[in-house]
Write a protein that holds these residues in place. Structure first.
Motif, PDB file in Angstrom:
ATOM      1  N   ARG A 472       0.826  -1.209   0.000  1.00  0.00           N
ATOM      2  CA  ARG A 472       0.000   0.000   0.000  1.00  0.00           C
ATOM      3  C   ARG A 472       0.861   1.259   0.000  1.00  0.00           C
ATOM      4  O   ARG A 472       0.556   2.238  -0.686  1.00  0.00           O
ATOM      5  N   ILE A 473       1.969   1.239   0.765  1.00  0.00           N
ATOM      6  CA  ILE A 473       2.855   2.407   0.813  1.00  0.00           C
ATOM      7  C   ILE A 473       3.472   2.669  -0.556  1.00  0.00           C
ATOM      8  O   ILE A 473       3.552   3.819  -1.014  1.00  0.00           O
ATOM      9  N   LEU A 474       3.892   1.604  -1.237  1.00  0.00           N
ATOM     10  CA  LEU A 474       4.505   1.765  -2.555  1.00  0.00           C
ATOM     11  C   LEU A 474       3.492   2.197  -3.609  1.00  0.00           C
ATOM     12  O   LEU A 474       3.854   2.740  -4.645  1.00  0.00           O
ATOM     13  N   THR A 475       2.215   1.959  -3.339  1.00  0.00           N
ATOM     14  CA  THR A 475       1.174   2.341  -4.298  1.00  0.00           C
ATOM     15  C   THR A 475       0.648   3.751  -4.048  1.00  0.00           C
ATOM     16  O   THR A 475       0.503   4.551  -4.984  1.00  0.00           O
ATOM     17  N   TYR A 476       0.379   4.084  -2.792  1.00  0.00           N
ATOM     18  CA  TYR A 476      -0.253   5.369  -2.465  1.00  0.00           C
ATOM     19  C   TYR A 476       0.637   6.308  -1.661  1.00  0.00           C
ATOM     20  O   TYR A 476       0.292   7.482  -1.480  1.00  0.00           O
ATOM     21  N   GLY A 477       1.728   5.821  -1.148  1.00  0.00           N
ATOM     22  CA  GLY A 477       2.595   6.656  -0.333  1.00  0.00           C
ATOM     23  C   GLY A 477       2.289   6.494   1.146  1.00  0.00           C
ATOM     24  O   GLY A 477       1.149   6.228   1.546  1.00  0.00           O
ATOM     25  N   GLN A 478       3.304   6.664   1.950  1.00  0.00           N
ATOM     26  CA  GLN A 478       3.165   6.446   3.383  1.00  0.00           C
ATOM     27  C   GLN A 478       2.206   7.449   4.025  1.00  0.00           C
ATOM     28  O   GLN A 478       1.457   7.095   4.943  1.00  0.00           O
ATOM     29  N   GLN A 479       2.193   8.697   3.517  1.00  0.00           N
ATOM     30  CA  GLN A 479       1.336   9.726   4.101  1.00  0.00           C
ATOM     31  C   GLN A 479      -0.132   9.347   3.990  1.00  0.00           C
ATOM     32  O   GLN A 479      -0.888   9.427   4.961  1.00  0.00           O
ATOM     33  N   ARG A 480      -0.542   8.919   2.788  1.00  0.00           N
ATOM     34  CA  ARG A 480      -1.947   8.529   2.593  1.00  0.00           C
ATOM     35  C   ARG A 480      -2.311   7.320   3.436  1.00  0.00           C
ATOM     36  O   ARG A 480      -3.417   7.244   3.986  1.00  0.00           O
ATOM     37  N   VAL A 481      -1.401   6.369   3.523  1.00  0.00           N
ATOM     38  CA  VAL A 481      -1.666   5.165   4.308  1.00  0.00           C
ATOM     39  C   VAL A 481      -1.856   5.522   5.777  1.00  0.00           C
ATOM     40  O   VAL A 481      -2.776   5.018   6.442  1.00  0.00           O
ATOM     41  N   LEU A 482      -1.012   6.410   6.285  1.00  0.00           N
ATOM     42  CA  LEU A 482      -1.130   6.837   7.682  1.00  0.00           C
ATOM     43  C   LEU A 482      -2.424   7.608   7.922  1.00  0.00           C
ATOM     44  O   LEU A 482      -3.097   7.424   8.948  1.00  0.00           O
ATOM     45  N   GLU A 483      -2.775   8.499   6.994  1.00  0.00           N
ATOM     46  CA  GLU A 483      -4.029   9.254   7.122  1.00  0.00           C
ATOM     47  C   GLU A 483      -5.230   8.313   7.111  1.00  0.00           C
ATOM     48  O   GLU A 483      -6.192   8.503   7.880  1.00  0.00           O
ATOM     49  N   ALA A 484      -5.181   7.309   6.248  1.00  0.00           N
ATOM     50  CA  ALA A 484      -6.276   6.336   6.185  1.00  0.00           C
ATOM     51  C   ALA A 484      -6.397   5.582   7.508  1.00  0.00           C
ATOM     52  O   ALA A 484      -7.507   5.330   8.003  1.00  0.00           O
ATOM     53  N   GLU A 485      -5.261   5.205   8.094  1.00  0.00           N
ATOM     54  CA  GLU A 485      -5.277   4.498   9.384  1.00  0.00           C
ATOM     55  C   GLU A 485      -5.888   5.370  10.485  1.00  0.00           C
ATOM     56  O   GLU A 485      -6.640   4.874  11.330  1.00  0.00           O
ATOM     57  N   GLN A 486      -5.560   6.666  10.461  1.00  0.00           N
ATOM     58  CA  GLN A 486      -6.124   7.579  11.455  1.00  0.00           C
ATOM     59  C   GLN A 486      -7.641   7.685  11.300  1.00  0.00           C
ATOM     60  O   GLN A 486      -8.386   7.663  12.293  1.00  0.00           O
ATOM     61  N   LEU A 487      -8.104   7.787  10.063  1.00  0.00           N
ATOM     62  CA  LEU A 487      -9.549   7.859   9.814  1.00  0.00           C
ATOM     63  C   LEU A 487     -10.226   6.555  10.242  1.00  0.00           C
ATOM     64  O   LEU A 487     -11.327   6.576  10.819  1.00  0.00           O
ATOM     65  N   PHE A 488      -9.577   5.442   9.987  1.00  0.00           N
ATOM     66  CA  PHE A 488     -10.137   4.161  10.387  1.00  0.00           C
ATOM     67  C   PHE A 488     -10.254   4.064  11.909  1.00  0.00           C
ATOM     68  O   PHE A 488     -11.258   3.568  12.436  1.00  0.00           O
TER      69      PHE A 488
END
Length: 603
Positions: A472-488
């Motif tokens: 997921r990080i290689l596809t969308y970037g670490q920032q987006r993945v972290l933001e998604a985790e926070q929203l989750f």
């Protein structure tokens, strides 16, 4: 045991031998020691064949011969029956299956063919002196570096004859083979003499062939030369054969075989004993070292380093300077020194350890770790590369080298190293994790090749959370993945408070940012379902069917069926539950299928 069973006159001794033979055979079958089972079967066949020969040659009465056959065969069949019963209860391989696995192929040899091939090539390259006694565990590393995994070096060639050739050269190997050649020659000569004298082969001399067969099979597949118990037994056996052979010689030949005065052999024996004293002292010291190494190796294997300086100082590191697994003891101590703050001494020990065993490259990799910790990345790269090139199929070497390549942003080398290790080790989770971590540190967001490789790794190991995160990080970037985790996490908190409207909004936003994480789409559907937005929930349950995690897909399929039930679309719900019960056969799904399908039919 067989000899006593067959020849004993005492009834108690015969019964005792009979009863003892059964658990002995059973033990071999239970531990699934294939070479021991093979030896036992060959001995059984040879002995039965000899008894049949004696009956046919009328060397023994028919009744005695048949009784002898019976008392020998019965323990084997009883052991086989017990083995089958135990195997059925414990779900282990029975004796027939174990024997069926015996095959002289690369797949069934546990690497033996590779060991033999390496030793053969080494002897061809070094025919005279070879590696020297006790040094094959060092020499085998460089010649077999492509298939050595970790620090488990092939310190035995798994064939004593090949092993001795590899350590002593062709002349030493032939000398070792001659021991078995002469023993076999003497045995057959004694058999022939007795046969010539009486017209039949005698049982006691035939029985002496059987231990030689057993030892020969073990020596051809394992390493009895390294087992003191086996060597002491073999020495007694060899002495027995020589004594019996000399006792069968005519007196004239006995006199010719002893031309020296009686004091000369005694003096020679005393001289040899004196010369053996240094070797005995070395053996004692090696034994003490082996007892000391236990905790050192245990802590190394478990990555725990709790030995104190005083305890370390008690462990020999000069003679012997290697562990039983060919690891330099000085290098193993160096890690403790470094962790205890004695960095200068640690580096000194590493340099000394490299001399003790340069082929294992443990010292170079350890030095690379220390330098990397100290942020001396260029120097760490030099030693990490050296260690990797020395033992490329070693995961600690591969990991350290990848870390230095990632720091130096050497993308092309990262991919080359990965493919090289992959060709040797195959697709393992470890090599993919190390590779994807390096790629994630060096590749810009959205790189097509990196995304392709990340997806390939995820497809191989869909249940591994770390590989999935890297994908997921290689596809969308670490920032987006972290933001998604926070929203989750916010959605999970709202869901726990039964605020399903807020929860669904957070989950949907998380899924929008990270559409590869189908846990987000599943939770979006569940929150919408609780909020009675069944039509919208069904859409997210459909999306979750793309998940490679079966538990997510299964749960989404069930709640899609329940959503359709709540929408009144029973025929579609019935199709979903039919698929659910077939794909995931559980009693609950069977019950729900009957409940909603019957309801549909009634309506």
């Amino acid at each position: 045991m067989l000899y006593i069973l067959y020849t004993a006159k005492n009834r108690f001794l015969k019964i005792f031998s009979f009863l003892l033979l059964i658990p002995s055979i059973l033990a071999l079958s239970i531990i699934e020691a294939r070479s021991a089972i093979l030896s036992s079967l060959i001995v059984f066949i040879l002995f039965i064949s000899f008894l049949v020969y004696q009956i046919i040659a009328k060397a023994i009465p028919l009744k005695k011969g048949l009784i002898g056959l019976l008392i020998v065969i019965v323990p084997y069949f009883l052991a086989y029956g017990l083995n089958s019963s135990i195997s059925a209860k414990t779900k282990r391989s029975n004796l027939t299956e174990t024997v069926g696995k015996i095959a002289f192929t690369e797949e069934s040899s546990n690497g033996r063919f590779q060991y033999w091939s390496d030793a053969y090539r080494y002897v061809m390259e070094n025919p005279i002196f070879a590696s020297g006694l006790g040094n094959w565990k060092i020499a085998s590393i460089s010649i077999g570096k492509e298939h050595i995994k970790g620090y488990t070096v092939p310190y035995h060639a798994h064939n004593d004859f090949v092993h001795v050739f590899a350590e002593t050269g062709i002349l030493g190997g032939l000398a070792y083979l001659s021991i078995f050649g002469f023993l076999t020659f003497y045995l057959f000569l004694m058999l022939y003499r007795k046969y010539k004298a009486s017209g039949v082969m005698e049982l006691q001399y035939f029985f002496l062939l059987l231990p030689l067969v057993v030892y020969g099979i073990d020596a051809g597949l394992n390493f009895p030369v390294a087992r003191p118990l086996m060597q002491s037994s073999f020495a007694i056996f060899a002495g027995l054969i020589l004594t019996l052979y000399l006792s069968t010689l005519p007196q004239a030949k006995k006199d010719a075989a002893q031309p020296f005065n009686s004091w000369i052999p005694k003096g020679t024996n005393i001289l040899f004993l004196v010369l053996l004293l240094p070797s005995m002292a070395m053996l004692v010291r090696s034994y003490i070292s082996l007892t000391q190494q236990g905790r050192l190796l245990y802590e190394f294997n478990n990555a725990k380093y709790n030995l104190t300086r005083a305890e370390l100082d008690e462990i020999y590191d000069d003679i012997p300077n290697l562990t039983e697994t060919a690891m330099p003891i000085k290098a193993m101590k160096a890690r403790y020194y470094y962790l205890q703050g004695n960095k200068e001494e640690a580096y000194e020990m590493i340099d000394k350890a490299r001399i003790d065993n340069p082929d294992i490259y443990f010292s170079d990799n350890l030095k690379a770790q220390f330098l990397f910790t100290e942020k001396k990345y260029d120097s760490a790269y030099v030693y990490a590369k050296k260690a990797f090139e020395g033992l490329p199929n070693n995961m600690p070497h591969y990991d350290m080298y990848m870390k230095t390549l990632a720091y130096k942003k050497m993308n092309a080398e990262i991919h080359e190293v990965f493919e090289r290790v992959r060709s040797m080790a195959g697709d393992t989770k470890t090599i993919w994790l190390i590779y994807l971590r390096a790629v994630a540190q060096t590749t810009p967001l959205g790189n097509p090749y990196a995304m392709e490789k990340a997806y390939e790794g995820y497809s191989l190991f869909p249940s591994d959370d770390t590989i999935f995160t890297l994908y997921r990080i290689l596809t969308y970037g670490q920032q987006r993945v972290l933001e998604a985790e926070q929203l989750f996490n916010q959605g999970s908190a709202s869901y726990g408070q039964r605020d399903f409207v807020a929860a669904s909004n957070f989950f949907i936003q998380a899924f929008d940012k990270d559409p590869l994480n189908y846990a987000y789409s599943l939770n979006s559907g569940l929150a919408l379902y609780e909020n009675k937005s069944f039509e919208e929930a069904a859409k997210y349950f459909d999306l979750t069917q793309n998940s490679k995690r079966k538990d997510n897909a299964e749960r989404a399929l069930r709640f899609k069926g329940l959503s359709l039930v709540n929408l009144g679309e029973f025929s579609k719900a019935c199709a979903v539950f039919n698929k659910l019960k077939n794909q995931y056969p559980k009693r609950m799904y069977q019950q729900e299928f009957q409940k909603y399908c019957f309801r549909s039919n009634n309506n």
